[in-house]
Design a protein around this motif. Structure first.
Motif: not given
Length: 815
Positions: A191-201
């Motif tokens: 259940g690891r889930g999606a990779a973290p979103d690193v596109s934020r400012p």
């Protein structure tokens, strides 16, 4: 926030810049094909690789993929902590993976090989025999990840053991248990889930500081650079250690998820040696130097013993004999149920600190509650142990500064001392006694083999001036004397793959000759017979008529040099006269002129080019001087590089004179080339000599101030030897390069020190000084070029460039 995911559309062109006379042009060029027959050879199916089973009954034959299409390299890639991974399957990036595509089992007793039925278009990696030799485990690529499969030898059937959750980000992902009943596997957490979103400012600036602490570091690639990278590193490198039985029932997790860099099951199958990294992470060194903890756990995941708790190691001194303080090289003793072995520096890890003992090797047996025992003290750096039996093992130590190696015989049952077996210069090819012949024991750990009379079996390359002739020998561990039991025949190169009987009289060998490709045989030493097991054919018969000879010559200072001269098929010196010639080389550093001058003929080897090899030029009417000696020798304690340019120039002059005097090369039509350190050499030769019409420099480094804490075999920092760094940098002499030069570099070069900016800035320097230069950037390629399109285009550029500036060039004006 900058993240490290390199996802791009499939490149339809190769970026390059060119200077021809005074004009500069940028081009968008589609991938080009090299001339015939090079393209046909590139597309030939590779010869299978092989592996002998631990029970000595079966050879596994692995079909190998050919050069991958550029579309494979175009898959998204993450660069994290010194690793490159494919986020699709949580394995290593395609630029670092050589896929296998088929598997068959060849009985050693003879008969037809049995093919294993795998899924359509299957590709896999990391095949590993079970300790009992009854099965092979492998990692199968699937659309969403890597699956663990196991293949039964008796039935040649493959079955899937796990879903697509195997975490192979660090390369290794599983280890067999000694009973061959299961494997300890690194899986992505359930259940690891999606990779973290690193596109934020970004939330703020990235700040680094150093408050007076000395922390030199050599140049590294693919490091973490911000908080987004740290989050991605945690996501993709965190694993759940899991025991997976081969019957598919009773899988269980071992402890909690962590960032594992290693996990090895003990020979008794009751413990697992694990290494995990922890925060704080570093932006200046790769993950292997992050703070880490090495522990022993049991097969239920419970902590048993802490071996090491190490801090961040970003301050290791730059000399090559320097190491980090604390336990290192931690491993299981191969011939004991559960005994840990490791080494620790006794000089703080700094070779400049006087110390009678440099490294101390420790040993600690289960249940790990006693004080560690000193196995041996070493006055050089620990180089490894070959375990034999209860009272015999071999320890190796080395010291880079002198290229000195010592081998000790020790008695593990009576630890504390060792007896010197032999000492040698480890660069000395002629006097190499070989290495112990090893094979897996019942637990799957490699141990040394002994002859019936107790002597240690040794095998090695058997290098002489006449060639390499692998051998099997028996060494008396009391005297160090060896007796040759068998040596490869004259004109053949036959190496040992494995031993089939306890007396070491029946061997599986891999034999080749100048004209015959390598195949596998069973050799019976008593009967003096060989039985073929495979019948692989010549992958490039177009090159069958090429001639090859070792040539020897002498440098002006008396150093003996050599190189292998290749001439095109059908060439006749008297009829055809001198040819255009390409010299392809790579310098090497030595401390002994006699060792530097050793000559080894390769006339008994089967040689066919692959990848972007310069030997393909033989199909285009060029002669090739391959690997002409370019020794850089430090005498009487002097640093080799302090006279780098003088020695390099002298070696090149001697090589040019040798081929011209033979009548096979025209002095006015000779090119020089090389890859990596060979590219660096090429640029220096064009800057400091007028020996060559042109040069080809692939994936090189040209400005040594960009590698200020050492490079290649240079241990000193820029601030300790600024004159040497500057004088060795062809960037500083770009205004002296008056011959055309072709620069090629992979856009995603992953080699330490050869960042693509090296070629970019060197090109700018050459352009600014009016040089004739062409700069080719290969999209998605690392230090070595993998994609079929990239390799083909590199060879097209090479042939086209040499035809223009060497083969068809007008004579140079008299100086």
């Amino acid at each position: 926030m900058r993240h490290r995911l390199l996802a791009r559309a499939l490149p339809a062109f190769v970026l390059l810049a060119a200077v021809a006379g005074p004009a500069m042009a940028q081009e968008a060029l589609t991938y080009q094909q090299p001339p015939s027959p090079i393209a046909d050879i590139l597309d030939t199916k590779p010869t299978p690789s092989s592996s002998l089973s631990p029970n000595r009954t079966t050879l596994a034959l692995f079909d190998r993929s050919n050069l991958p299409p550029i579309a494979e390299l175009a898959e998204p890639m993450l660069r994290l902590g010194g690793y490159r991974i494919n986020p699709r399957n949580n394995g290593q990036a395609n630029s670092r993976v050589s896929w296998l595509t088929g598997l068959s089992f060849q009985p050693v007793a003879g008969g037809e090989a049995r093919a294993v039925q795998l899924p359509a278009n299957a590709r896999f990696l990391s095949p590993s025999w079970s300790p009992d030799g009854s099965k092979v485990a492998l990692l199968m690529d699937a659309p969403t990840g890597l699956e663990l499969w196991v293949v039964d030898v008796a039935t040649a059937r493959a079955s899937k053991l796990t879903e697509a959750r195997v975490n192979a980000a660090t390369g290794s992902a599983f280890d067999w248990t000694p009973d061959s009943a299961g494997l300890v596997v690194r899986l992505t957490p359930q259940g690891r889930g999606a990779a973290p979103d690193v596109s934020r400012p970004p939330a703020g600036p990235i700040v680094a500081e150093s408050m007076g602490r000395v922390a030199p570091a050599r140049t590294y690639q693919d490091l973490l650079s911000d908080a987004g990278d740290e989050a991605l590193f945690d996501h993709y490198f965190t694993s759940q250690l899991t025991y997976v039985p081969i019957n598919g029932r009773g899988a269980r997790d071992l402890g909690a998820p962590a960032v594992y860099l290693g996990a090895s099951v003990s020979p008794d199958g009751r413990h697992v040696l694990t290494t995990t990294v922890k925060r704080p992470y570093s932006y200046v060194v790769p993950a292997g130097l992050f703070p880490s903890e090495t522990r022993v756990i049991d097969l239920q995941g419970r902590a048993v013993h802490q071996v090491a708790d190490l801090p961040l190691r970003d301050n290791v001194p730059t000399p090559f004999d320097a190491v980090a303080p604390g336990p290192r090289s931690i491993q299981w003793r191969a011939d004991a149920p559960a005994t840990l072995v490791w080494t620790e520096a006794q000089d703080g890890g700094d070779p400049r600190t006087p110390s009678e003992v440099r490294d101390r090797v420790f040993m600690l047996a289960a249940p790990f509650n006693a004080q560690p025992t000193t196995l041996i003290d070493l006055n050089e750096r620990y180089g490894g142990i070959t375990w034999g039996d209860a009272d015999t093992a071999l320890v190796t130590s080395r010291w880079f500064n002198t290229r000195h190696e010592t081998r000790y015989v020790i008695d593990p049952s009576n630890p504390g001392t060792g007896r010197v077996l032999l000492e040698r210069n480890y660069q000395d090819q002629y006097n190499n006694p070989g290495s112990p012949l090893t094979e897996p024991n019942a637990q799957g750990f490699n141990v040394a083999r002994f002859a019936a009379d107790g002597r240690l079996l040794m095998t090695g390359p058997g290098a002489t001036r006449e060639g390499e002739y692998p051998f099997l020998a028996a060494m008396d561990l009391n005297t160090g004397q060896s007796e040759r039991l068998w040596t490869s025949a004259t004109g053949e190169y036959e190496s040992i793959v494995g031993v089939l009987d306890d007396g070491a009289r029946r061997l599986v060998t891999r034999r080749e000759t100048k004209n015959d490709p390598a195949n596998l045989f069973v050799r019976d030493l008593n009967a003096a017979t060989t039985t073929p097991l495979t019948h692989f054919t010549d992958p490039a018969p177009q090159l069958a008529g090429v001639s090859r000879q070792l040539i020897t010559y002498t440098r002006a200072d008396g150093v003996q040099l050599s190189g292998t001269l290749y001439l095109p098929a059908g060439y006749d010196k008297d009829r055809d006269g001198p040819l255009p010639l390409v010299m392809w080389a790579y310098p090497a550093e030595f401390t002994d002129a006699a060792v530097a001058g050793q000559v080894v003929d390769t006339a008994n080897r089967f040689v066919r080019p692959g990848g972007s090899s310069h030997l393909f030029l033989l199909t285009q009417g060029y002669a090739v001087l391959d690997d002409p000696s370019m020794p850089i020798i430090g005498k009487d304690g002097a640093e080799p590089n302090d006279t780098y340019i003088e020695q390099l120039t002298a070696s090149a002059e001697a090589a040019v004179n040798a081929v011209v005097e033979l009548g096979v090369a025209d002095r006015d039509r000779i090119a020089v080339g090389g890859h990596s350190y060979g590219a660096f050499m090429t640029a220096n030769l064009l800057a400091h000599t007028d020996l060559f019409r042109t040069g080809i420099a692939r994936s090189g480094a040209y400005n040594r101030t960009l590698t200020p804490f050492g490079f290649q075999a240079e241990q000193r920092t820029y601030w300790e030897a600024p004159e040497t760094y500057n004088e060795m940098s062809p960037f500083a002499f770009a205004n002296r390069v008056n011959e055309p030069i072709l620069l090629i570099h992979g856009e995603a070069d992953d080699n330490s020190g050869t960042f693509p900016v090296q070629s970019e800035r060197f090109y700018a320097a050459l352009k600014g000084n009016g040089a004739q230069v062409r700069y080719v950037v290969l999209p998605l390629e690392a230090h070595g070029y993998r994609a079929r399109e990239s390799v083909g285009h590199t060879l097209w550029e090479t042939v086209r460039w040499l035809d223009q500036y060497v083969k068809n060039a007008p004579p140079r004006a008299a100086e």
